[in-house]
Design a protein around this motif. Sequence first.
Motif, short mmCIF file in Angstrom:
data_model
loop_
_atom_site.label_atom_id
_atom_site.label_comp_id
_atom_site.label_asym_id
_atom_site.label_seq_id
_atom_site.Cartn_x
_atom_site.Cartn_y
_atom_site.Cartn_z
N ASP A 335 21.80 98.99 133.75
CA ASP A 335 22.04 97.56 133.65
C ASP A 335 22.69 97.32 132.32
O ASP A 335 23.54 96.31 131.99
N PHE A 336 22.45 98.02 131.29
CA PHE A 336 23.15 97.81 130.00
C PHE A 336 24.47 98.03 130.16
O PHE A 336 25.27 97.00 129.48
N SER A 337 25.06 98.94 130.52
CA SER A 337 26.49 99.26 130.87
C SER A 337 27.31 98.27 131.39
O SER A 337 28.55 98.04 131.52
N LYS A 338 26.54 97.39 132.35
CA LYS A 338 27.31 96.46 133.13
C LYS A 338 27.48 95.03 132.49
O LYS A 338 28.09 94.24 132.88
N ARG A 339 26.95 95.05 131.29
CA ARG A 339 26.92 93.65 130.52
C ARG A 339 28.30 93.62 129.83
O ARG A 339 29.06 94.40 129.67
N GLY A 340 28.55 92.38 129.48
CA GLY A 340 29.68 92.06 128.94
C GLY A 340 29.70 91.25 127.66
O GLY A 340 28.50 91.41 127.05
N PRO A 341 30.90 90.58 127.09
CA PRO A 341 31.82 90.39 127.77
C PRO A 341 32.89 91.47 128.12
O PRO A 341 32.86 92.59 127.23
N HIS A 342 33.76 91.43 129.01
CA HIS A 342 34.46 92.33 129.46
C HIS A 342 35.98 91.83 129.00
O HIS A 342 36.30 90.96 129.22
N ASP A 343 36.90 93.03 128.55
CA ASP A 343 38.26 92.57 128.50
C ASP A 343 39.02 92.56 129.68
O ASP A 343 38.56 92.84 130.75
N LYS A 344 40.33 92.35 129.88
CA LYS A 344 41.15 92.11 131.06
C LYS A 344 41.19 93.62 131.75
O LYS A 344 41.57 93.73 132.84
N GLU A 345 40.87 94.72 130.92
CA GLU A 345 40.81 95.94 131.75
C GLU A 345 39.38 96.31 132.16
O GLU A 345 39.20 97.28 132.73
N GLY A 346 38.60 95.50 131.98
CA GLY A 346 37.27 95.68 132.37
C GLY A 346 36.21 96.49 131.55
O GLY A 346 35.27 96.76 131.91
N ARG A 347 36.85 96.57 130.32
CA ARG A 347 35.86 97.28 129.50
C ARG A 347 35.17 96.53 128.64
O ARG A 347 35.44 95.42 128.20
#
Length: 428
Positions: A335-347
């Motif tokens: 759950d923690f690892s799915k949090r964002g914000p994400h960059d355009k590469e999904g990181r």
Amino acid sequence: MHRTLFSTVCLIFSMAAMADELENAPIYYSKSQPNNAIERLQESLRKKKISLAYTEDHGWLKSVLAALEIPESSQTLVFSKTSLQRNYITPKTPRAIYFNDDTYVGFCWRGKVLEISTADPELGTVFYSMEQRQSEKPRFVREVDSCTICHSSSALYGKPGHLMRSLFPDRRGDPNFASGSYRTDATSDFSKRFGGWYVTGTHGNQRHLGNQIFTSNEARQEKPVFDDAQNLTSLSKRFTSAMYLTPHSDLVVLMVLAHQTSMHNRIARATLETRLAIHQQTEILKALKEPPDTMLDSTKSRIKSVGDSLLECLLFSEEYRLTDPIKGTTTYADDFSKRGPHDKEGRSLYQLDLQRRLLKYPCSYLIYSDSFQKLPAPIAEYVLKRLYQILTDQDSDRAYQHLSKADKTAILEILRGTLPNLPEYWFK
């Protein structure tokens, strides 16, 4: 004996001086109106925009966690008597701690209050309690003296903050202070972590001090580690876990907590120290009849000191390197690892590693927090400029040699794509 007494007296006067500093201009810690998640929730309760539900077993706990958006999976359990509600804490009735990115909630089974601390952009860390009794108008009460006795010690440079300690508790939960204790953060040796805490999860051949009760002789051993306390995935034989919201004290949660409490302390210290430095500089310049925009060398030095300390925690300088992968017993890590914000590469800076270190990209996610985003301008400018220099190889400080070229590039690109209000030079 006289030397010990002298040292104790000096410590008392030192702590009193640090406390006085925060109670005067410009901080006025006790008298200032806080602006944080708890105050906002309090206002929503006052205006009846939200209501809380009371339960017989856990009081206001479940409802408060939901209102603050704190996941129940963040539960950790500590059984050393290191709380004002120490009489309620034993290895059979551990204290539960829950948290999100800015707020921590402590719960004792049959305890009188919920214990709460939260990050405040102006005041650093602010403490509250909520009575665990049914009421038509539940409210949070701000606590100052009762909490800052411990949570504003010399170990925290006199600034209100958090203490995550590893101790040697006996069968009642009383710490054996004669055997010492360890501060726990991302730099701590794994073998010295979690004394007095329950730990569920696997960690290979690495050993920790959690899940253990010590006799005086065992506590004095250099490495008193018992195999039956390692790699536990269930606490059912330790206490009645059904008394709590979950039966876990997830290892991954503890690892996140160790970093986060330290990071909050560094942000709080940077905020308060900078506000004090600027205020004192203003008074000096007035007295000397110098231009008000003059930056004194002493002010620069104070800002540099707290800024460098903040950067080291932000970028995980001297982080302990895992020798085996770690895995928790809940969905918290995923759950923690799915949090964002994400960059355009999904990181995302929330993505966990857990193979060799805590985060996949070693830059603290608390860079997005309200407290970091509202740092006083002088310290914010210093930290962001030096951070950019580190990530672009313009700063070769040995404190950041652990960052590979790939780490620096990824962090730079993620921050460029996700962090608001970056200076223009970040995009050159």
